[in-house]
Enzyme design. Structure first.
Site, mmCIF file in Angstrom:
data_model
loop_
_atom_site.group_PDB
_atom_site.id
_atom_site.type_symbol
_atom_site.label_atom_id
_atom_site.label_comp_id
_atom_site.label_asym_id
_atom_site.label_seq_id
_atom_site.Cartn_x
_atom_site.Cartn_y
_atom_site.Cartn_z
ATOM 1 N N ILE A 1 57.203 28.495 -15.556
ATOM 2 C CA ILE A 1 58.412 29.270 -15.853
ATOM 3 C C ILE A 1 59.152 29.598 -14.553
ATOM 4 O O ILE A 1 58.636 30.340 -13.709
ATOM 5 C CB ILE A 1 58.056 30.563 -16.624
ATOM 6 C CG1 ILE A 1 57.201 30.229 -17.856
ATOM 7 C CG2 ILE A 1 59.332 31.304 -17.037
ATOM 8 C CD1 ILE A 1 56.709 31.441 -18.634
ATOM 9 N N ASP B 1 59.313 21.430 -2.622
ATOM 10 C CA ASP B 1 59.734 21.519 -4.022
ATOM 11 C C ASP B 1 61.249 21.721 -4.023
ATOM 12 O O ASP B 1 61.757 22.787 -3.675
ATOM 13 C CB ASP B 1 59.024 22.697 -4.710
ATOM 14 C CG ASP B 1 59.250 22.706 -6.213
ATOM 15 O OD1 ASP B 1 60.135 21.964 -6.692
ATOM 16 O OD2 ASP B 1 58.538 23.462 -6.912
ATOM 17 N N TYR C 1 50.743 34.609 3.824
ATOM 18 C CA TYR C 1 52.142 34.796 3.423
ATOM 19 C C TYR C 1 52.213 35.912 2.388
ATOM 20 O O TYR C 1 51.485 35.920 1.409
ATOM 21 C CB TYR C 1 52.651 33.487 2.847
ATOM 22 C CG TYR C 1 54.151 33.387 2.614
ATOM 23 C CD1 TYR C 1 54.947 32.625 3.476
ATOM 24 C CD2 TYR C 1 54.768 33.989 1.525
ATOM 25 C CE1 TYR C 1 56.307 32.479 3.252
ATOM 26 C CE2 TYR C 1 56.133 33.862 1.298
ATOM 27 C CZ TYR C 1 56.893 33.090 2.159
ATOM 28 O OH TYR C 1 58.237 32.944 1.926
ATOM 29 N N GLY D 1 55.590 32.790 -4.016
ATOM 30 C CA GLY D 1 55.795 32.514 -5.433
ATOM 31 C C GLY D 1 54.655 31.672 -5.996
ATOM 32 O O GLY D 1 54.148 30.762 -5.335
ATOM 33 N N ILE D 2 54.264 31.983 -7.240
ATOM 34 C CA ILE D 2 53.106 31.293 -7.829
ATOM 35 C C ILE D 2 53.397 29.796 -8.034
ATOM 36 O O ILE D 2 52.480 28.967 -8.011
ATOM 37 C CB ILE D 2 52.667 31.981 -9.155
ATOM 38 C CG1 ILE D 2 51.284 31.507 -9.602
ATOM 39 C CG2 ILE D 2 53.702 31.765 -10.250
ATOM 40 C CD1 ILE D 2 50.161 31.960 -8.710
ATOM 41 N N ASP D 3 54.682 29.433 -8.206
ATOM 42 C CA ASP D 3 55.017 28.003 -8.315
ATOM 43 C C ASP D 3 54.732 27.289 -6.996
ATOM 44 O O ASP D 3 54.226 26.162 -6.980
ATOM 45 C CB ASP D 3 56.482 27.810 -8.753
ATOM 46 C CG ASP D 3 57.470 28.652 -7.961
ATOM 47 O OD1 ASP D 3 57.046 29.532 -7.175
ATOM 48 O OD2 ASP D 3 58.686 28.425 -8.123
ATOM 49 N N ARG D 4 54.997 27.975 -5.881
ATOM 50 C CA ARG D 4 54.702 27.369 -4.574
ATOM 51 C C ARG D 4 53.189 27.271 -4.373
ATOM 52 O O ARG D 4 52.690 26.282 -3.843
ATOM 53 C CB ARG D 4 55.336 28.195 -3.454
ATOM 54 C CG ARG D 4 56.858 28.063 -3.429
ATOM 55 C CD ARG D 4 57.516 29.103 -2.529
ATOM 56 N NE ARG D 4 57.269 28.864 -1.110
ATOM 57 C CZ ARG D 4 57.653 29.705 -0.133
ATOM 58 N NH1 ARG D 4 58.283 30.828 -0.446
ATOM 59 N NH2 ARG D 4 57.416 29.420 1.126
#
Lengths: 205, 205
Positions: free
Chosen positions: B6, B88, B67, B71-74
């Site tokens: 998401i 990304d 860090y 972000g969890i997507d990263r």
């Protein structure tokens, strides 16, 4: 002598050696002298014309370029430079290359403050104030540094790439700040006004 | 198996090997299976949760980083990469460096399409469609090329600067396009989903 460099956001005035700016969104003040001007903003020019006597300097110059549609502010920033790279760092950052008084081409980056606005439009988590002290020799360890590093480093790297070992002439609101990152550079806040003054003298206006 | 990554603008779904996305502005469809997800967008997550059974994979991992606020997507894009640089490229472009399965830091650039929006907000003369074929070895000679050159070259230069000679793993909408500019790179559109699948297997979910 009154000069005006009419930009996208501001009227940049030069009056008897003093410099000031006014937003193009407001009604410009009334001067009782003629105003020598250049403009990239037609509607703002018309507004200034309503109550002032304007003389357009853009028709009074010779400038060698193959670039199609070069903004007159970029032309005047380059006009006094025979050899070197001209960087005008405002809401956009223009980079133009001059060689033997000929303009070889140029590029247009987003201004440092524009990055901020744009990141915020991607995600409200990316709302930040540029950290101008971010360490550019260390990988960022938080969001503000990650964004500041990207804005600054991408700007510096492309200016370096285009300018190579040539002398760089910085002007514009972020010009002084950016010039610190380049050894072979000078900052001249009056680059455009000085060209305008020379054109007035050369044309005996 | 249904996975969902998401993001800020889209639900990125993976369903039995097929990939599709839905805008977070619309009501997400109803699935009759559980959905394994990661999310950087709380409100979109709540919307998906209303009619679906969600399992958060973000709590099921170990990831070494200093860090703050990654972000969890990263995290998931990097999770399967022991050594290399992960890029990304979507509405933002994230660049993250992995060494010995440890995350060393990273940066966040504006996405290629974000540049366009932003230039237009500076001046309506700077409205353009990115010329992806612009010659990056020649100084631009018109506005569209000047803007395209700046967007592309500043992006490429900072990725080069960060990645040095390390292998680069590209993912995201502009990942395939950008990977063409880097010899030591691969494009994997499923970088994040593959990490999610591995986490599901490792955790026997």
């Amino acid at each position: 002598m009154i000069l005006c460099d009419i930009g996208n956001s501001f009227y940049h005035f030069y009056k008897d050696g003093e410099i000031f700016k006014e937003s193009v969104d407001k009604t410009p003040q009334l001067f009782n002298k003629k105003i020598y001007y250049i403009s990239v903003n037609n509607s703002a020019t018309l507004k200034l014309k309503e109550s002032n006597n304007l003389i357009d300097l853009s028709k009074r110059i010779n400038f060698n370029t193959s670039y199609n549609g070069l903004g007159i502010d970029r032309v005047f920033a380059c006009l006094n430079i025979s050899n070197g790279v001209v960087v005008d760092a405002g809401s956009a950052i223009t980079i133009d290359v001059m060689q033997n008084s000929t303009h070889l081409g140029g590029s247009i980056l987003l201004g440092l403050l524009s990055h901020k606005k744009n990141y915020n439009s991607i995600s409200n988590k990316l709302n930040f104030d540029l950290n101008r002290e971010v360490n550019l020799n260390k990988l960022p360890q938080n969001t503000i540094d990650a964004l500041s590093y990207a804005s600054l480093k991408s700007t510096i790297l492309i200016i370096k790439d285009i300018s190579k070992d040539n002398k760089i002439y910085f002007t514009g609101g972020d010009g002084q700040f950016l010039s610190k990152f380049f050894i072979n550079s000078i900052y001249d806040k009056n680059l455009i006004f000085n060209s305008m003054i020379r054109v007035i003298k050369d044309n005996k206006l």
